[in-house]
Motif scaffolding. Structure first.
Motif, PDB file in Angstrom:
ATOM      1  N   LEU A   1       0.981  -1.129  -0.158  1.00 41.55           N
ATOM      2  CA  LEU A   1      -0.023   0.125   0.035  1.00 41.55           C
ATOM      3  C   LEU A   1       0.707   1.211  -0.182  1.00 41.55           C
ATOM      4  O   LEU A   1       1.963   1.230   0.820  1.00 41.55           O
ATOM      5  CB  LEU A   1      -0.829   0.025   1.437  1.00 41.55           C
ATOM      6  CG  LEU A   1      -2.124  -1.113   1.266  1.00 41.55           C
ATOM      7  CD1 LEU A   1      -2.698  -0.948   2.716  1.00 41.55           C
ATOM      8  CD2 LEU A   1      -3.016  -1.112   0.136  1.00 41.55           C
ATOM      9  N   ASN A   2       0.440   2.252  -0.782  1.00 47.46           N
ATOM     10  CA  ASN A   2       1.123   3.651  -0.919  1.00 47.46           C
ATOM     11  C   ASN A   2       0.483   4.282   0.547  1.00 47.46           C
ATOM     12  O   ASN A   2      -0.040   3.849   0.844  1.00 47.46           O
ATOM     13  CB  ASN A   2       1.101   4.390  -2.041  1.00 47.46           C
ATOM     14  CG  ASN A   2      -0.167   4.600  -2.354  1.00 47.46           C
ATOM     15  OD1 ASN A   2      -1.145   4.936  -1.795  1.00 47.46           O
ATOM     16  ND2 ASN A   2      -0.770   4.894  -3.674  1.00 47.46           N
ATOM     17  N   ALA A   3       1.213   5.564   0.556  1.00 46.46           N
ATOM     18  CA  ALA A   3       1.013   6.138   1.789  1.00 46.46           C
ATOM     19  C   ALA A   3      -0.622   6.636   1.912  1.00 46.46           C
ATOM     20  O   ALA A   3      -1.024   6.585   3.042  1.00 46.46           O
ATOM     21  CB  ALA A   3       1.839   7.633   1.891  1.00 46.46           C
ATOM     22  N   ASP A   4      -1.263   6.919   0.696  1.00 52.92           N
ATOM     23  CA  ASP A   4      -2.588   7.455   0.837  1.00 52.92           C
ATOM     24  C   ASP A   4      -3.411   6.140   0.941  1.00 52.92           C
ATOM     25  O   ASP A   4      -4.511   6.167   1.865  1.00 52.92           O
ATOM     26  CB  ASP A   4      -3.173   8.087  -0.535  1.00 52.92           C
ATOM     27  CG  ASP A   4      -2.392   9.372  -0.740  1.00 52.92           C
ATOM     28  OD1 ASP A   4      -2.075   9.937   0.410  1.00 52.92           O
ATOM     29  OD2 ASP A   4      -2.356   9.907  -1.749  1.00 52.92           O
ATOM     30  N   GLN A   5      -3.080   5.232   0.301  1.00 53.04           N
ATOM     31  CA  GLN A   5      -3.818   3.805   0.660  1.00 53.04           C
ATOM     32  C   GLN A   5      -3.641   3.300   2.114  1.00 53.04           C
ATOM     33  O   GLN A   5      -4.668   2.954   2.544  1.00 53.04           O
ATOM     34  CB  GLN A   5      -3.429   2.720  -0.415  1.00 53.04           C
ATOM     35  CG  GLN A   5      -3.874   2.909  -1.971  1.00 53.04           C
ATOM     36  CD  GLN A   5      -2.968   1.923  -2.803  1.00 53.04           C
ATOM     37  OE1 GLN A   5      -1.754   1.639  -2.458  1.00 53.04           O
ATOM     38  NE2 GLN A   5      -3.511   1.535  -3.955  1.00 53.04           N
ATOM     39  N   ARG A   6      -2.649   3.530   2.857  1.00 47.33           N
ATOM     40  CA  ARG A   6      -2.419   3.180   3.904  1.00 47.33           C
ATOM     41  C   ARG A   6      -3.281   3.941   4.983  1.00 47.33           C
ATOM     42  O   ARG A   6      -3.942   3.282   5.969  1.00 47.33           O
ATOM     43  CB  ARG A   6      -1.032   3.207   4.497  1.00 47.33           C
ATOM     44  CG  ARG A   6      -0.462   3.059   5.840  1.00 47.33           C
ATOM     45  CD  ARG A   6      -1.183   1.587   6.479  1.00 47.33           C
ATOM     46  NE  ARG A   6      -0.295   0.681   5.722  1.00 47.33           N
ATOM     47  CZ  ARG A   6      -0.821  -0.577   6.125  1.00 47.33           C
ATOM     48  NH1 ARG A   6      -1.529  -0.783   6.880  1.00 47.33           N
ATOM     49  NH2 ARG A   6      -0.331  -1.703   5.475  1.00 47.33           N
ATOM     50  N   VAL A   7      -3.423   5.413   4.714  1.00 45.65           N
ATOM     51  CA  VAL A   7      -4.276   6.046   5.453  1.00 45.65           C
ATOM     52  C   VAL A   7      -5.553   5.763   5.387  1.00 45.65           C
ATOM     53  O   VAL A   7      -6.410   5.270   6.458  1.00 45.65           O
ATOM     54  CB  VAL A   7      -4.168   7.609   5.062  1.00 45.65           C
ATOM     55  CG1 VAL A   7      -5.163   8.476   5.749  1.00 45.65           C
ATOM     56  CG2 VAL A   7      -2.940   8.092   5.491  1.00 45.65           C
ATOM     57  N   ALA A   8      -5.860   5.509   4.132  1.00 45.05           N
ATOM     58  CA  ALA A   8      -7.558   5.185   4.108  1.00 45.05           C
ATOM     59  C   ALA A   8      -7.699   3.671   4.742  1.00 45.05           C
ATOM     60  O   ALA A   8      -8.672   3.402   5.367  1.00 45.05           O
ATOM     61  CB  ALA A   8      -7.836   4.962   2.618  1.00 45.05           C
ATOM     62  N   PHE A   9      -6.642   2.863   4.417  1.00 46.66           N
ATOM     63  CA  PHE A   9      -6.913   1.563   5.008  1.00 46.66           C
ATOM     64  C   PHE A   9      -7.053   1.500   6.588  1.00 46.66           C
ATOM     65  O   PHE A   9      -7.876   1.010   7.169  1.00 46.66           O
ATOM     66  CB  PHE A   9      -5.630   0.666   4.827  1.00 46.66           C
ATOM     67  CG  PHE A   9      -5.717  -0.636   5.152  1.00 46.66           C
ATOM     68  CD1 PHE A   9      -6.123  -1.822   4.145  1.00 46.66           C
ATOM     69  CD2 PHE A   9      -5.402  -1.201   6.479  1.00 46.66           C
ATOM     70  CE1 PHE A   9      -6.289  -3.188   4.797  1.00 46.66           C
ATOM     71  CE2 PHE A   9      -5.406  -2.481   6.794  1.00 46.66           C
ATOM     72  CZ  PHE A   9      -5.905  -3.454   6.297  1.00 46.66           C
ATOM     73  N   ASP A  10      -6.095   2.198   7.284  1.00 49.45           N
ATOM     74  CA  ASP A  10      -6.112   2.306   8.640  1.00 49.45           C
ATOM     75  C   ASP A  10      -7.439   3.051   9.072  1.00 49.45           C
ATOM     76  O   ASP A  10      -7.946   2.701  10.405  1.00 49.45           O
ATOM     77  CB  ASP A  10      -4.863   3.211   9.228  1.00 49.45           C
ATOM     78  CG  ASP A  10      -3.560   2.445   8.838  1.00 49.45           C
ATOM     79  OD1 ASP A  10      -3.716   1.069   8.796  1.00 49.45           O
ATOM     80  OD2 ASP A  10      -2.555   2.929   9.078  1.00 49.45           O
ATOM     81  N   THR A  11      -7.861   4.105   8.576  1.00 46.32           N
ATOM     82  CA  THR A  11      -9.128   4.759   8.729  1.00 46.32           C
ATOM     83  C   THR A  11     -10.332   3.918   8.879  1.00 46.32           C
ATOM     84  O   THR A  11     -11.014   3.778   9.884  1.00 46.32           O
ATOM     85  CB  THR A  11      -9.445   5.811   8.011  1.00 46.32           C
ATOM     86  OG1 THR A  11      -8.237   6.856   8.011  1.00 46.32           O
ATOM     87  CG2 THR A  11     -10.485   6.605   8.480  1.00 46.32           C
ATOM     88  N   MET A  12     -10.528   2.939   7.858  1.00 44.03           N
ATOM     89  CA  MET A  12     -11.505   2.053   7.587  1.00 44.03           C
ATOM     90  C   MET A  12     -11.441   1.174   8.656  1.00 44.03           C
ATOM     91  O   MET A  12     -12.382   0.619   9.283  1.00 44.03           O
ATOM     92  CB  MET A  12     -11.667   1.619   6.348  1.00 44.03           C
ATOM     93  CG  MET A  12     -12.193   2.651   5.259  1.00 44.03           C
ATOM     94  SD  MET A  12     -12.370   1.953   3.747  1.00 44.03           S
ATOM     95  CE  MET A  12     -11.278   2.770   2.812  1.00 44.03           C
ATOM     96  N   MET A  13     -10.213   0.431   8.923  1.00 44.70           N
ATOM     97  CA  MET A  13     -10.204  -0.715   9.939  1.00 44.70           C
ATOM     98  C   MET A  13     -10.246  -0.302  11.276  1.00 44.70           C
ATOM     99  O   MET A  13     -11.046  -0.885  12.142  1.00 44.70           O
ATOM    100  CB  MET A  13      -8.709  -1.247   9.620  1.00 44.70           C
ATOM    101  CG  MET A  13      -8.535  -2.097   8.649  1.00 44.70           C
ATOM    102  SD  MET A  13     -10.069  -3.081   8.260  1.00 44.70           S
ATOM    103  CE  MET A  13     -10.077  -3.996   9.768  1.00 44.70           C
ATOM    104  N   GLU A  14     -10.111   1.019  11.514  1.00 45.85           N
ATOM    105  CA  GLU A  14     -10.254   1.560  13.181  1.00 45.85           C
ATOM    106  C   GLU A  14     -11.905   1.750  12.920  1.00 45.85           C
ATOM    107  O   GLU A  14     -12.345   1.555  14.141  1.00 45.85           O
ATOM    108  CB  GLU A  14      -9.621   2.806  13.105  1.00 45.85           C
ATOM    109  CG  GLU A  14      -8.065   3.007  13.421  1.00 45.85           C
ATOM    110  CD  GLU A  14      -7.493   4.444  13.435  1.00 45.85           C
ATOM    111  OE1 GLU A  14      -8.046   5.190  13.702  1.00 45.85           O
ATOM    112  OE2 GLU A  14      -6.167   4.363  13.206  1.00 45.85           O
ATOM    113  N   CYS A  15     -12.292   2.256  12.235  1.00 38.74           N
ATOM    114  CA  CYS A  15     -13.770   2.269  12.212  1.00 38.74           C
ATOM    115  C   CYS A  15     -14.561   0.939  12.431  1.00 38.74           C
ATOM    116  O   CYS A  15     -15.422   0.769  13.270  1.00 38.74           O
ATOM    117  CB  CYS A  15     -14.368   2.837  11.269  1.00 38.74           C
ATOM    118  SG  CYS A  15     -16.223   3.561  11.404  1.00 38.74           S
TER     119      CYS A  15
END
Ligand SMILES: Nc1ncnc2c1ncn2[C@@H]1O[C@H](COP(=O)(O)OP(=O)(O)OP(=O)(O)O)[C@@H](O)[C@H]1O
Length: 104
Positions: A42-56
């Motif tokens: 995952l690139n930086a933007d994909q990582r932010v999106a991934f982490d945000t969704m998984m936290e939720c």
């Protein structure tokens, strides 16, 4: 090919071929390997999106376990063509399928 879940196994009914029982655990292990591989790319933007969704997902799962709250979260993922939205969805899907038996 048709798959039927039951008794901790997947029954794979191959049309015109042999019928095979696969252990559900094997599916999870395969998904965990795929998830790990996709996440590592995952690139930086994909990582932010991934982490945000998984936290939720973790938060709503915790609320559901505590008080039966069945609220659901929705995400809108926006990006120009070819920027990696599908790649991100594949990483999310593999990650969740490596943990639970059903992802919809
Ligand atoms: N982090 C990544 N590492 C390696 N390859 C990637 C990564 N993200 C995307 N790709 C690759 O880039 C290409 C475009 O990605 P993808 O299909 O996910 O984009 P998309 O945003 O879903 O495109 P579209 O909106 O046109 O459907 C694909 O070949 C995908 O495998």
């Amino acid at each position: 090919m048709r798959r039927i879940a039951g008794m901790g196994h997947w029954f794979t009914e191959a049309v015109g071929g042999a019928n095979i029982w696969e252990r559900r655990e094997d599916k999870h292990v395969a998904q965990q390997h795929l998830a790990s591989s996709l996440q590592s790319h995952l690139n930086a933007d994909q990582r932010v999106a991934f982490d945000t969704m998984m936290e939720c997902v973790a938060f709503t799962t915790m609320l559901a376990a505590m008080d039966g709250n069945s609220d659901k979260a929705s995400f809108y993922l926006h990006g120009a063509g070819g920027t990696g939205k599908t790649f991100l969805y594949r990483a999310l899907s593999a990650h969740l399928q490596g943990k639970v038996s059903r992802v919809s």
